[in-house]
Scaffold this active site. Structure first.
Site, mmCIF file in Angstrom:
data_model
loop_
_atom_site.group_PDB
_atom_site.id
_atom_site.type_symbol
_atom_site.label_atom_id
_atom_site.label_comp_id
_atom_site.label_asym_id
_atom_site.label_seq_id
_atom_site.Cartn_x
_atom_site.Cartn_y
_atom_site.Cartn_z
ATOM 1 N N ASP A 32 0.848 -1.190 0.000
ATOM 2 C CA ASP A 32 0.000 0.000 0.000
ATOM 3 C C ASP A 32 0.887 1.244 0.000
ATOM 4 O O ASP A 32 1.906 1.294 0.706
ATOM 5 C CB ASP A 32 -0.926 0.016 1.218
ATOM 6 N N LEU A 34 0.022 4.122 1.107
ATOM 7 C CA LEU A 34 -0.303 4.938 2.281
ATOM 8 C C LEU A 34 -0.515 6.406 1.899
ATOM 9 O O LEU A 34 0.121 7.310 2.442
ATOM 10 C CB LEU A 34 0.753 4.802 3.387
ATOM 11 N N THR A 133 -15.483 -0.918 -10.028
ATOM 12 C CA THR A 133 -16.657 -0.225 -9.524
ATOM 13 C C THR A 133 -17.790 -0.236 -10.544
ATOM 14 O O THR A 133 -17.560 -0.332 -11.753
ATOM 15 C CB THR A 133 -16.296 1.240 -9.197
ATOM 16 N N ASP A 134 -19.017 -0.082 -10.061
ATOM 17 C CA ASP A 134 -20.164 0.031 -10.966
ATOM 18 C C ASP A 134 -20.210 1.388 -11.669
ATOM 19 O O ASP A 134 -20.932 1.560 -12.657
ATOM 20 C CB ASP A 134 -21.479 -0.209 -10.215
ATOM 21 N N GLU A 135 -19.413 2.344 -11.202
ATOM 22 C CA GLU A 135 -19.465 3.681 -11.794
ATOM 23 C C GLU A 135 -18.950 3.707 -13.231
ATOM 24 O O GLU A 135 -19.222 4.660 -13.972
ATOM 25 C CB GLU A 135 -18.696 4.676 -10.925
ATOM 26 N N TYR A 159 -12.770 9.958 -12.043
ATOM 27 C CA TYR A 159 -12.568 8.705 -11.315
ATOM 28 C C TYR A 159 -13.081 7.513 -12.113
ATOM 29 O O TYR A 159 -12.345 6.541 -12.357
ATOM 30 C CB TYR A 159 -13.265 8.757 -9.958
ATOM 31 N N SER A 162 -11.080 6.726 -15.231
ATOM 32 C CA SER A 162 -9.795 6.077 -14.961
ATOM 33 C C SER A 162 -9.990 4.609 -14.588
ATOM 34 O O SER A 162 -9.190 3.746 -14.965
ATOM 35 C CB SER A 162 -9.030 6.824 -13.860
ATOM 36 N N LYS A 163 -11.053 4.292 -13.850
ATOM 37 C CA LYS A 163 -11.337 2.893 -13.517
ATOM 38 C C LYS A 163 -11.774 2.116 -14.758
ATOM 39 O O LYS A 163 -11.425 0.938 -14.926
ATOM 40 C CB LYS A 163 -12.404 2.805 -12.431
ATOM 41 N N ARG A 223 -28.226 4.952 -4.955
ATOM 42 C CA ARG A 223 -27.090 4.037 -4.990
ATOM 43 C C ARG A 223 -27.520 2.680 -4.434
ATOM 44 O O ARG A 223 -28.423 2.593 -3.597
ATOM 45 C CB ARG A 223 -25.907 4.579 -4.162
ATOM 46 N N GLY A 293 -21.812 17.122 -12.645
ATOM 47 C CA GLY A 293 -21.993 15.842 -13.329
ATOM 48 C C GLY A 293 -22.404 14.699 -12.426
ATOM 49 O O GLY A 293 -22.066 13.545 -12.694
ATOM 50 N N HIS A 294 -23.153 14.986 -11.361
ATOM 51 C CA HIS A 294 -23.503 13.973 -10.371
ATOM 52 C C HIS A 294 -24.421 12.914 -10.999
ATOM 53 O O HIS A 294 -25.540 13.218 -11.417
ATOM 54 C CB HIS A 294 -24.200 14.637 -9.185
#
Length: 358
Positions: A32, A34, A133-135, A159, A162-163, A223, A293-294
């Protein structure tokens, strides 16, 4: 036998490490970086446990990864390492590209080289599990069916973009180089050791501190909530019996609006830790400007993992949330160890005075 876990001092990774060593004697090499979200205190119970070897390092450091793979020859790599908060990605996207894209590429290349040295049973049994992630799937309307594994990728934040990129790299390294990969895409996790900038721990801690409970916009964003220990169980099942090259969605079957979540926390605190004035914590709810952009709704179709691997969540949202609130009430020392001045400044930038958590 040994597994290499990256990002194992973060929220989900830390819970996975603790859960793994509670279920198995198989050792973990825990890498990790950190950053702000990594916390050695989460792993305090393992300080003298010879099954747990902690290494501070970066998945973008090829030499570090090569050394760990050669020294420990793990039978599997489980990648949790990621920059993971949408709000922070909007505030500054560069670290998300560096870790979630460049870092995953570097990790994949190191693992590919290591995998090339294996033969026989170690090669046949080796797995690379990437936790996502599901995003990456984008946003749903109220009437849309939940995300299935075949849903197109439509990421809407730095985010999630990038995922999504990291997921595509995983798929490509399997297709092109025959690397034995597995991918999971999970819904919103909650539970012990959750960094307190996220909705559930932020609400709990602000409520206890007598501060406003910030809710973005109208609070009707939906969510699907997954208790982190259920997620850990799902990951163990995927690692053990998942089909190589496949993706498994992991969800909690618990869709809630953000406002419903905040009210549920307030009701639990009213029961478990009443305010001195006997008023409800719901009086502290404050609506703040929505973030750019929520996404409106996420929901997971977890039929595949249930059908193929026999997994389903053990906790309901109500039972998991009660355990989570109790954990935060009982672990004020852990909270104080992670709530730094940098964290306070960041929350103040995001929410204004309404987000002053501690």
């Amino acid at each position: 036998m040994t597994i290499l876990v990256t990002g194992g001092a973060g929220f989900i990774g830390g819970n996975f490490v603790l859960d793994w060593l509670a279920q198995s004697d198989e050792a973990i090499i825990n890498l990790d970086k950190l950053t702000y979200a990594g916390n050695r205190q989460t792993l305090a119970s393992l300080r003298d446990d010879p099954r747990h070897v902690f290494v501070q390092g970066d998945i973008a450091d090829r030499a570090c990864i090569d050394r760990l793979l050669v020294e420990h020859s793990p039978r599997a790599v489980v990648n949790f390492a990621a920059e993971s908060h949408v709000d922070r990605s909007i505030d500054g996207p560069a670290p998300f590209i560096q870790t979630n894209v460049v870092g995953v590429f570097t990790l994949l290349e190191a693992v590919r080289a290591f995998y090339g040295t294996l033969s026989g049973s170690p090669r046949e049994q080796f797995r690379f599990l990437h936790v996502s992630t599901d995003e990456v799937y984008g946003s749903l309307s109220p009437s849309d069916a939940p995300f299935a594994e075949s849903h197109p990728y439509q990421p809407n934040s730095p985010y999630s973009a990038s995922k999504a990129a990291s997921d595509h790299l995983i798929r490509a390294w399997h297709h092109t180089y025959d690397l034995p990969v597995l991918t999971t895409n999970c819904s919103n996790n909650y539970g012990p050791y959750h960094f307190p900038e996220k909705l559930i721990p932020l609400t709990i801690l602000n409520a206890l501190a007598g501060k406003d409970l910030p809710v973005y916009g109208d609070g009707q964003q939906v969510r699907d909530w997954l208790y982190v220990k259920d997620h850990c169980h799902a990951l163990r099942r995927v690692l053990q019996d998942g089909r190589v090259g496949q993706t498994y969605n992991v969800g909690g079957n618990s869709e809630r609006t953000n406002l419903q979540v905040v009210h549920a926390i307030c009701a639990l605190l009213d029961d478990m830790h009443p305010r001195a004035d006997s008023q409800s914590y719901a009086r502290q709810i404050t609506h703040v400007q929505d973030r750019p952009g929520h996404d409106r709704r996420y929901a997971i179709d977890a039929a595949k993992i249930a059908r193929e691997l026999g997994w389903s969540p053990a906790e309901t949202f109500d039972s998991g949330l009660r355990q989570t609130v109790r954990w935060y009430l009982d672990h004020a020392d852990w909270v104080q160890g992670v709530v730094s001045g940098d964290y306070r400044q960041w929350v103040a930038r995001q929410y204004g005075s309404a987000g002053d958590a501690a």
